[in-house]
Design an enzyme around this catalytic site. Structure first.
Site, short mmCIF file in Angstrom:
data_model
loop_
_atom_site.label_atom_id
_atom_site.label_comp_id
_atom_site.label_asym_id
_atom_site.label_seq_id
_atom_site.Cartn_x
_atom_site.Cartn_y
_atom_site.Cartn_z
N SER A 94 1.00 -1.33 0.08
CA SER A 94 0.02 0.00 -0.03
C SER A 94 0.92 1.22 -0.02
CB SER A 94 -1.01 0.07 1.19
OG SER A 94 -1.69 0.99 1.29
N HIS A 108 -2.53 7.31 -4.25
CA HIS A 108 -2.81 6.25 -3.53
C HIS A 108 -2.77 5.05 -4.42
CE1 HIS A 108 -5.72 3.15 -1.95
NE2 HIS A 108 -4.90 3.04 -1.09
N ARG A 262 0.80 -2.20 12.82
CA ARG A 262 1.46 -1.24 13.19
C ARG A 262 0.86 0.24 13.01
NH1 ARG A 262 6.47 1.37 11.04
NH2 ARG A 262 7.97 1.98 12.88
#
Length: 304
Positions: A94, A108, A262
């Site tokens: 990503s 993105h 995370r």
């Protein structure tokens, strides 16, 4: 249906992360990526790579993650209730890029693979991903080229693929509380498995490989465009829409937080600087108003 091979998918994703980071560093010409490797207590981990303070990119993050767990999170089972009670394995790349120059769009992209297992039952697996573009001072040439790149990578998989995933992207990146799209769209797909593992994986690869092909020419065209404090402030204001979408609606953000991922890597998508302004309205006839009137609504860009 062919048997899925997570090891092959993981190898591709790690290589994709490397190639995209190398390509973005070359475009920037000054900054390089710092890397953090992390492990997840419940299983798995990942590599987060972030470039900051570059000549072209204020911040660019390209993350790889591979996590597993005993049960699917609520964000995944909300639209797939049959997966409740299954263990899962999820992996993906990503990225989010926030340029310095307001004339370069934010972008993105992600590609991902999920497999959910249960003793005595066949595994349920699928691919997802896509890429989208969020300009501040949009150029029709850039938007058309972006969508032409998306259409071209879809064509080998069927003429219906681009229109279907283009529409899905417009619908997914919609901010209902603002009544506008986040940007000018691109591709969005999910739950891809009906074509079998090899064909579904091939399409996911095409999307991942096609991202830089689509984005790099736009960066090259706009990186030396002059801008001032007025344009910079508008860019910071519009970045607020990015924050609103990611924290309120984005399924990937919710999945990462709900699976104990995370936090620094999950929120890497946030812009380094952003501002809000009460009841902002662009001046009639201004370049800023053009974004609202002509670009923040679904359109057939390739017919223009």
């Amino acid at each position: 249906m062919s048997i899925p091979d997570p090891a092959v998918v993981k190898a591709f994703l790690l290589d994709l992360q490397n190639r995209i980071c190398n390509g973005l560093a070359a475009l920037d010409g000054v900054a390089t990526f710092a890397e953090d490797s992390w492990k997840r207590e419940e299983g798995g981990g990942g590599q987060s790579r972030v470039l900051t303070g570059g000549a072209v990119f204020e911040q660019a993050g390209v993350n790889f993650s591979h996590v597993m767990g005993a049960s699917m999170p609520a964000s995944a089972t909300a639209h797939r209730p049959e997966l409740a009670g299954r263990s899962f394995e999820a992996m993906g790349v990503s990225l989010v890029i926030h340029p310095n120059n307001p004339h370069i769009p934010t972008t993105h992209a992600n590609v991902r693979f999920f497999i959910a297992s249960k003793e005595g039952a066949d595994p349920v697996w699928w691919f997802g991903g896509g890429f989208d573009l969020t300009p501040y001072y949009p150029y029709l040439e850039d938007v058309v080229d972006w969508h032409q790149s998306a259409k071209s990578l879809c064509e080998p998989f069927g003429e219906e693929v681009y229109p279907k995933y283009k529409q899905w992207c417009d619908e997914y990146f919609w901010l209902p509380h603002r009544n506008e799209t986040r940007g000018v769209g691109g591709l969005f797909f999910d739950d891809l498995n009906k074509q079998g593992f090899e064909q579904s994986f091939a399409f996911m690869q095409a999307v991942g490989n096609g991202f830089l092909t689509a984005y790099a020419p736009i960066v090259e065209r706009r990186k030396d465009t002059e801008y001032g404090e007025h344009e910079r402030q508008f860019q910071l204001y519009r970045r607020g829409r990015y924050v609103e979408f990611n924290l309120v609606y984005d399924r990937g953000t919710l999945f990462g937080l709900q699976t104990g991922g995370r936090t620094e890597s999950i929120l890497m998508s946030m812009p380094p600087l952003v501002r809000w302004e009460y009841a902002y309205t662009p001046e009639v006839g201004s370049p800023e108003s053009l974004l609202y009137s002509d670009f923040l609504k679904p359109r057939d860009w390739l017919s223009l």
